[in-house]
Design a protein around this motif. Structure first.
Motif, PDB file in Angstrom:
ATOM      1  N   PHE A  92       0.811  -1.217   0.000  1.00 10.30           N
ATOM      2  CA  PHE A  92       0.000   0.000   0.000  1.00 10.30           C
ATOM      3  C   PHE A  92       0.848   1.273   0.000  1.00 10.30           C
ATOM      4  CE2 PHE A  92       0.349  -1.799   4.265  1.00 10.30           C
ATOM      5  CZ  PHE A  92       1.048  -0.795   4.927  1.00 10.30           C
ATOM      6  N   LEU A  93       2.155   1.116   0.139  1.00 12.86           N
ATOM      7  CA  LEU A  93       3.094   2.246   0.119  1.00 12.86           C
ATOM      8  C   LEU A  93       4.269   1.800  -0.716  1.00 12.86           C
ATOM      9  CD1 LEU A  93       3.449   5.070   1.564  1.00 12.86           C
ATOM     10  CD2 LEU A  93       4.790   3.869   3.280  1.00 12.86           C
ATOM     11  N   SER A  94       4.618   2.566  -1.779  1.00 11.16           N
ATOM     12  CA  SER A  94       5.611   2.030  -2.708  1.00 11.16           C
ATOM     13  C   SER A  94       6.306   3.110  -3.515  1.00 11.16           C
ATOM     14  CB  SER A  94       4.923   1.058  -3.686  1.00 11.16           C
ATOM     15  OG  SER A  94       5.859   0.496  -4.599  1.00 11.16           O
ATOM     16  N   ASN A  95       7.528   2.787  -3.923  1.00 13.97           N
ATOM     17  CA  ASN A  95       8.169   3.538  -4.993  1.00 13.97           C
ATOM     18  C   ASN A  95       7.436   3.237  -6.296  1.00 13.97           C
ATOM     19  OD1 ASN A  95      11.042   4.830  -4.185  1.00 13.97           O
ATOM     20  ND2 ASN A  95      10.634   3.048  -2.896  1.00 13.97           N
TER      21      ASN A  95
ATOM     22  N   VAL B 193      -2.674   7.091   3.790  1.00 10.66           N
ATOM     23  CA  VAL B 193      -1.824   6.783   4.937  1.00 10.66           C
ATOM     24  C   VAL B 193      -1.657   8.027   5.793  1.00 10.66           C
ATOM     25  CG1 VAL B 193      -0.565   4.931   3.777  1.00 10.66           C
ATOM     26  CG2 VAL B 193       0.282   7.271   3.615  1.00 10.66           C
ATOM     27  N   ARG B 194      -1.387   7.806   7.071  1.00 10.55           N
ATOM     28  CA  ARG B 194      -1.090   8.908   7.986  1.00 10.55           C
ATOM     29  C   ARG B 194      -0.146   8.415   9.065  1.00 10.55           C
ATOM     30  NH1 ARG B 194      -6.087   8.718  12.009  1.00 10.55           N
ATOM     31  NH2 ARG B 194      -5.258  10.668  12.824  1.00 10.55           N
ATOM     32  N   LEU B 195       0.553   9.343   9.696  1.00 19.27           N
ATOM     33  CA  LEU B 195       1.455   9.036  10.794  1.00 19.27           C
ATOM     34  C   LEU B 195       0.913   9.672  12.061  1.00 19.27           C
ATOM     35  CD1 LEU B 195       4.987   9.638   9.177  1.00 19.27           C
ATOM     36  CD2 LEU B 195       3.720   7.488   9.385  1.00 19.27           C
TER      37      LEU B 195
ATOM     38  N   LEU C 264      -0.519   4.448   9.803  1.00 23.12           N
ATOM     39  CA  LEU C 264      -1.875   3.933   9.680  1.00 23.12           C
ATOM     40  C   LEU C 264      -2.269   3.969   8.209  1.00 23.12           C
ATOM     41  CD1 LEU C 264      -1.756   4.586  12.747  1.00 23.12           C
ATOM     42  CD2 LEU C 264      -4.137   5.315  12.600  1.00 23.12           C
ATOM     43  N   VAL C 265      -3.065   2.988   7.762  1.00 23.38           N
ATOM     44  CA  VAL C 265      -3.435   2.909   6.357  1.00 23.38           C
ATOM     45  C   VAL C 265      -4.924   2.648   6.227  1.00 23.38           C
ATOM     46  CG1 VAL C 265      -2.800   0.459   6.294  1.00 23.38           C
ATOM     47  CG2 VAL C 265      -2.973   1.733   4.166  1.00 23.38           C
ATOM     48  N   ASN C 266      -5.507   3.227   5.192  1.00 21.84           N
ATOM     49  CA  ASN C 266      -6.928   3.063   4.886  1.00 21.84           C
ATOM     50  C   ASN C 266      -7.043   2.598   3.441  1.00 21.84           C
ATOM     51  OD1 ASN C 266      -9.649   3.326   4.322  1.00 21.84           O
ATOM     52  ND2 ASN C 266      -9.751   5.527   4.706  1.00 21.84           N
ATOM     53  N   GLY C 267      -7.677   1.447   3.225  1.00 22.85           N
ATOM     54  CA  GLY C 267      -7.851   0.935   1.872  1.00 22.85           C
ATOM     55  C   GLY C 267      -8.826  -0.222   1.848  1.00 22.85           C
ATOM     56  N   ALA C 268      -9.350  -0.513   0.661  1.00 22.61           N
ATOM     57  CA  ALA C 268     -10.417  -1.506   0.517  1.00 22.61           C
ATOM     58  C   ALA C 268      -9.963  -2.933   0.754  1.00 22.61           C
ATOM     59  CB  ALA C 268     -11.032  -1.394  -0.883  1.00 22.61           C
ATOM     60  N   SER C 269      -8.666  -3.187   0.788  1.00 21.48           N
ATOM     61  CA  SER C 269      -8.177  -4.556   0.971  1.00 21.48           C
ATOM     62  C   SER C 269      -7.958  -4.917   2.434  1.00 21.48           C
ATOM     63  CB  SER C 269      -6.866  -4.761   0.204  1.00 21.48           C
ATOM     64  OG  SER C 269      -5.847  -3.916   0.714  1.00 21.48           O
TER      65      SER C 269
END
Length: 512
Positions: free
Chosen positions: A324-327, A346-348, A365-370
């Motif tokens: 969910f976080l990537s280059n 995402v947030r810190l 923290l991450v928010n996503g449909a998966s």
């Protein structure tokens, strides 16, 4: 409301036949030469589904899969999902005692097990309160088991069962980097959510791609690499059932010539060291990705120097199913985890839950449909991890002013020296950038005054000796700061890791 189209098997398996891909290879095994077409996969899944129904396995019952990366894996996985049964892929590298815990925790009524793994799990099968069938894939079926061929023989093919997009489709057990694994529930729509986001918008996978994932199918990263993403577009996957040693991976890359390679930092480091020593080239690749742990800057640049291809380093989790976080392609900066994958937020936050400013360290923290639905039978941990739309990752990050995220360590790995946060990963990056160090892990240890200071465990590169240790402390001081250098350095043969390549620092802390 339920519908056949909301069952994940409809999208990832069934539609390929109506779209004309039946004769195309979905899977081929690098170590045996066996292959599985899209038609064979669909028909095989239908027969597995029928065999499960015939065996009296009801919808929502669990089916444990202790299965190597082989062509039976997708048939069993999708066959269970077709029948409304919940497949539970298990780590193939665990001890008997852990399998006993997981099989009892999941209450699986059926166990599919690859023959080479049977002896390990066998002691856990005696007087098991839930298992009704043990199905052995490959080889002879021992007493009180059935062979895979016998289990499916004569079963009526079962069509895909209607499902809700929010219905639990499968479980994964977390890799246990901080203790016993937890059963993670994922719903039908989660699989497509990852292929629509990372698969399509970062990896850019296409029908003419061939994928090789060193990361295995039994955990989230490998499942996305070798199952979800290629099946989302009708691509081909190369399976390798053995242990992914650097020499074997280079050999498979050169013989199978995939366009996409999916590895983990530990393996990339070992492959780079192998190429440095042996001078073996790698066949051309289109894209390489990495997850499991943050990729050290030095490993990324050395890999690119050897192959001409950059590594898209990212971060994911079992709870979020994939990265969910990537280059991004054309926008790689080694030493960072890039930016949020399209479709994710995402947030810190600090210890109070307040957002932190750029340049400060906070929990990601991450928010996503998966996102997973919950942990099985662990309500307190579910409530602590899944906070409304947000999922706590347990990772500490710093967000730079340009929006890129820099990994600092696990929440329980971080510590302060002289009142300043120290990131174990930052110290580890500095250590592995030294030519004498192959791998490194850093934990907190207490000095004679009871104060926490960094302690390093290092695996030396071939040809390096302990004499280099006297230089390493000054080397780290010069690169990242005088207070961050390791006060103690122990040389070890290897570092404890999960199957995903994550260093189990909690085990090192026990010895520090």
């Amino acid at each position: 409301m339920t519908s056949i189209s909301d069952n994940a098997a409809s999208y990832f398996v069934d539609r390929h036949l109506t779209e004309g891909r039946g004769d195309k290879a979905a899977y081929r095994e690098a170590d045996s030469g066996r292959s599985l077409s899209y038609l064979d996969m669909a028909r095989g899944a239908e027969v597995v589904a029928g065999a499960l129904v015939r065996a009296g396995v009801r919808p929502e019952e669990r089916v444990a899969m202790l299965v190597l990366d082989q062509i039976e894996f997708p048939q069993v996985f999708w066959g269970a999902i077709k029948a409304g049964v919940i497949p539970v892929p298990l780590n193939t590298l665990l001890a008997t005692s852990v399998y006993d815990v997981i099989l009892r925790d999941s209450r699986a009524s059926v166990l599919f097990v690859s023959a080479p793994l049977f002896d390990t799990v066998k002691p856990a099968l005696t007087d098991h309160p839930y298992l009704r069938h043990v199905v052995v894939i490959g080889g002879d079926a021992p007493e009180r088991t059935q062979s895979f061929e016998a289990f499916i023989q004569g079963a009526d093919p079962q069509a895909t069962r209607p499902a809700s997009a929010d219905e639990v489709a499968f479980w994964l057990y977390s890799s246990g980097s901080t203790g016993q694994p937890k059963g993670v529930h994922h719903v039908h729509s989660s699989l497509k959510a990852t292929s629509d986001t990372y698969g399509a918008q970062v990896l850019g996978i296409a029908e003419d791609d061939t994928v090789l994932s060193a990361a295995k199918l039994f955990f989230a990263y490998g499942l996305g690499n070798a199952m979800t993403f290629p099946l989302s577009v009708g691509a081909t996957t190369v399976l390798f059932g053995g242990r992914p040693t650097p020499g074997d991976m280079i050999e498979v890359l050169n013989s199978e010539r995939p366009t996409i390679f999916c590895g983990v930092p530990t393996l990339y480091a070992a492959m780079v060291a192998h190429m440095d020593k042996a001078g073996v080239p790698v066949a051309p690749l289109r894209t390489c990705i990495s997850a499991g742990e943050a990729l050290p800057h030095d490993i990324g640049t050395r890999w690119e120097a050897h192959t001409g291809v950059s590594i898209l380093d990212g971060v994911g989790s079992t709870e979020m199913l994939h990265i969910f976080l990537s280059n991004q392609p054309g926008n790689v900066e080694y030493g960072t985890s890039g930016t949020a994958v399209p479709g994710y937020s995402v947030r810190l936050v600090d210890e109070t839950g307040a957002d932190v400013a750029d340049g400060e360290v906070g929990e990601l923290l991450v928010n996503g449909a998966s996102a997973a639905a919950c942990y099985w039978n662990q309500r307190d941990k579910s409530r602590a991890t899944f906070e409304g739309m947000w999922t706590r990752t347990g990772d500490k990050y710093e967000r730079r002013a340009d929006g890129r995220f820099v990994y600092c360590g696990r929440t329980d790995d971080m510590f302060k020296v002289s009142g300043i946060w120290v990131s174990p990963f930052e110290v580890e990056q500095a250590l592995v950038s030294h030519k004498a160090v192959l791998e490194a892990a850093v934990v907190a240890a207490r000095d004679a005054d009871g104060l926490e200071k960094p302690k390093a465990f290092v695996v030396l590169a071939d040809g390096a000796s302990d004499a280099v240790l006297s230089d390493l402390k000054d080397y780290v001081k010069d690169r990242i700061g005088k207070w961050k250098y390791p006060r103690w350095i122990d040389v070890v043969d290897d570092l404890p890791k999960t199957a995903t390549g994550k260093i189990q620092r909690f085990k090192l802390r026990e010895t520090a």
